[in-house]
Design a protein around this motif. Structure first.
Motif, PDB file in Angstrom:
ATOM      1  N   UNK A   1     -24.364 -25.774 -16.576  1.00  0.00           N
ATOM      2  CA  UNK A   1     -25.292 -25.131 -15.629  1.00  0.00           C
ATOM      3  C   UNK A   1     -25.039 -23.627 -15.540  1.00  0.00           C
ATOM      4  N   UNK A   2     -23.815 -23.196 -15.820  1.00  0.00           N
ATOM      5  CA  UNK A   2     -23.508 -21.764 -15.785  1.00  0.00           C
ATOM      6  C   UNK A   2     -24.264 -20.986 -16.851  1.00  0.00           C
ATOM      7  N   UNK A   3     -24.759 -21.677 -17.879  1.00  0.00           N
ATOM      8  CA  UNK A   3     -25.529 -21.032 -18.949  1.00  0.00           C
ATOM      9  C   UNK A   3     -27.037 -21.136 -18.741  1.00  0.00           C
ATOM     10  N   UNK A   4     -27.462 -21.791 -17.671  1.00  0.00           N
ATOM     11  CA  UNK A   4     -28.886 -21.865 -17.362  1.00  0.00           C
ATOM     12  C   UNK A   4     -29.310 -20.526 -16.769  1.00  0.00           C
ATOM     13  N   UNK A   5     -30.544 -20.107 -17.032  1.00  0.00           N
ATOM     14  CA  UNK A   5     -31.009 -18.889 -16.388  1.00  0.00           C
ATOM     15  C   UNK A   5     -31.606 -19.213 -15.011  1.00  0.00           C
TER      16      UNK A   5
ATOM     17  N   UNK B   1     -32.901 -22.898 -13.288  1.00  0.00           N
ATOM     18  CA  UNK B   1     -32.300 -23.472 -12.076  1.00  0.00           C
ATOM     19  C   UNK B   1     -33.348 -23.659 -10.989  1.00  0.00           C
ATOM     20  N   UNK B   2     -34.165 -22.650 -10.749  1.00  0.00           N
ATOM     21  CA  UNK B   2     -35.192 -22.727  -9.702  1.00  0.00           C
ATOM     22  C   UNK B   2     -36.206 -23.829  -9.992  1.00  0.00           C
ATOM     23  N   UNK B   3     -36.674 -23.879 -11.233  1.00  0.00           N
ATOM     24  CA  UNK B   3     -37.701 -24.860 -11.589  1.00  0.00           C
ATOM     25  C   UNK B   3     -37.192 -26.292 -11.438  1.00  0.00           C
ATOM     26  N   UNK B   4     -36.023 -26.573 -11.996  1.00  0.00           N
ATOM     27  CA  UNK B   4     -35.528 -27.941 -11.945  1.00  0.00           C
ATOM     28  C   UNK B   4     -35.014 -28.309 -10.558  1.00  0.00           C
ATOM     29  N   UNK B   5     -34.537 -27.330  -9.803  1.00  0.00           N
ATOM     30  CA  UNK B   5     -34.172 -27.600  -8.408  1.00  0.00           C
ATOM     31  C   UNK B   5     -35.416 -28.047  -7.636  1.00  0.00           C
ATOM     32  N   UNK B   6     -36.493 -27.293  -7.778  1.00  0.00           N
ATOM     33  CA  UNK B   6     -37.738 -27.641  -7.088  1.00  0.00           C
ATOM     34  C   UNK B   6     -38.270 -28.995  -7.555  1.00  0.00           C
TER      35      UNK B   6
ATOM     36  N   UNK C   1     -28.878 -32.906  -9.639  1.00  0.00           N
ATOM     37  CA  UNK C   1     -29.421 -32.113  -8.537  1.00  0.00           C
ATOM     38  C   UNK C   1     -28.304 -31.376  -7.795  1.00  0.00           C
ATOM     39  N   UNK C   2     -27.213 -32.057  -7.505  1.00  0.00           N
ATOM     40  CA  UNK C   2     -26.085 -31.442  -6.798  1.00  0.00           C
ATOM     41  C   UNK C   2     -25.469 -30.333  -7.648  1.00  0.00           C
ATOM     42  N   UNK C   3     -25.333 -30.550  -8.946  1.00  0.00           N
ATOM     43  CA  UNK C   3     -24.772 -29.526  -9.827  1.00  0.00           C
ATOM     44  C   UNK C   3     -25.652 -28.275  -9.846  1.00  0.00           C
ATOM     45  N   UNK C   4     -26.956 -28.461  -9.861  1.00  0.00           N
ATOM     46  CA  UNK C   4     -27.887 -27.333  -9.839  1.00  0.00           C
ATOM     47  C   UNK C   4     -27.752 -26.566  -8.524  1.00  0.00           C
ATOM     48  N   UNK C   5     -27.685 -27.288  -7.419  1.00  0.00           N
ATOM     49  CA  UNK C   5     -27.531 -26.642  -6.110  1.00  0.00           C
ATOM     50  C   UNK C   5     -26.228 -25.847  -6.056  1.00  0.00           C
TER      51      UNK C   5
ATOM     52  N   UNK D   1     -24.597 -24.513  -8.527  1.00  0.00           N
ATOM     53  CA  UNK D   1     -24.697 -23.337  -9.382  1.00  0.00           C
ATOM     54  C   UNK D   1     -25.541 -22.257  -8.704  1.00  0.00           C
ATOM     55  N   UNK D   2     -26.623 -22.648  -8.059  1.00  0.00           N
ATOM     56  CA  UNK D   2     -27.432 -21.667  -7.320  1.00  0.00           C
ATOM     57  C   UNK D   2     -26.596 -21.024  -6.225  1.00  0.00           C
ATOM     58  N   UNK D   3     -25.838 -21.822  -5.499  1.00  0.00           N
ATOM     59  CA  UNK D   3     -24.980 -21.286  -4.432  1.00  0.00           C
ATOM     60  C   UNK D   3     -23.899 -20.374  -5.010  1.00  0.00           C
ATOM     61  N   UNK D   4     -23.329 -20.755  -6.155  1.00  0.00           N
ATOM     62  CA  UNK D   4     -22.287 -19.955  -6.787  1.00  0.00           C
ATOM     63  C   UNK D   4     -22.811 -18.567  -7.141  1.00  0.00           C
TER      64      UNK D   4
END
Length: 58
Positions: A15-19, A23-28, A45-49, A51-54
């Motif tokens: 997830x750290x390599x996602x732009x 992240x926004x699209x798949x989170x939504x 879903x939790x991993x994406x959240x 990474x967004x928080x990080x």
């Protein structure tokens, strides 16, 4: 509209390599189907959240 890498490709990279857009699209997208996610989908879903928080949130 999202025009990027699909989940099949993204699932093979951290997830750290996602732009930001990915992240926004798949989170939504996952938010919209939360009641129907299995445990693997919930984990993604939790991993994406996380990474967004990080990155400081969006």
């Amino acid at each position: 509209m999202y025009n990027g890498r699909d989940m099949t490709e993204l699932s093979m990279i951290p997830k750290t390599d996602w732009n930001k857009e990915e992240l926004e699209y798949f989170h939504h997208s996952l938010q919209q189907i939360t009641p129907y996610l299995n445990s693997e989908g919930h984990t993604i879903q939790v991993e994406i959240i996380k990474e967004i928080e990080r990155r400081g949130g969006y």
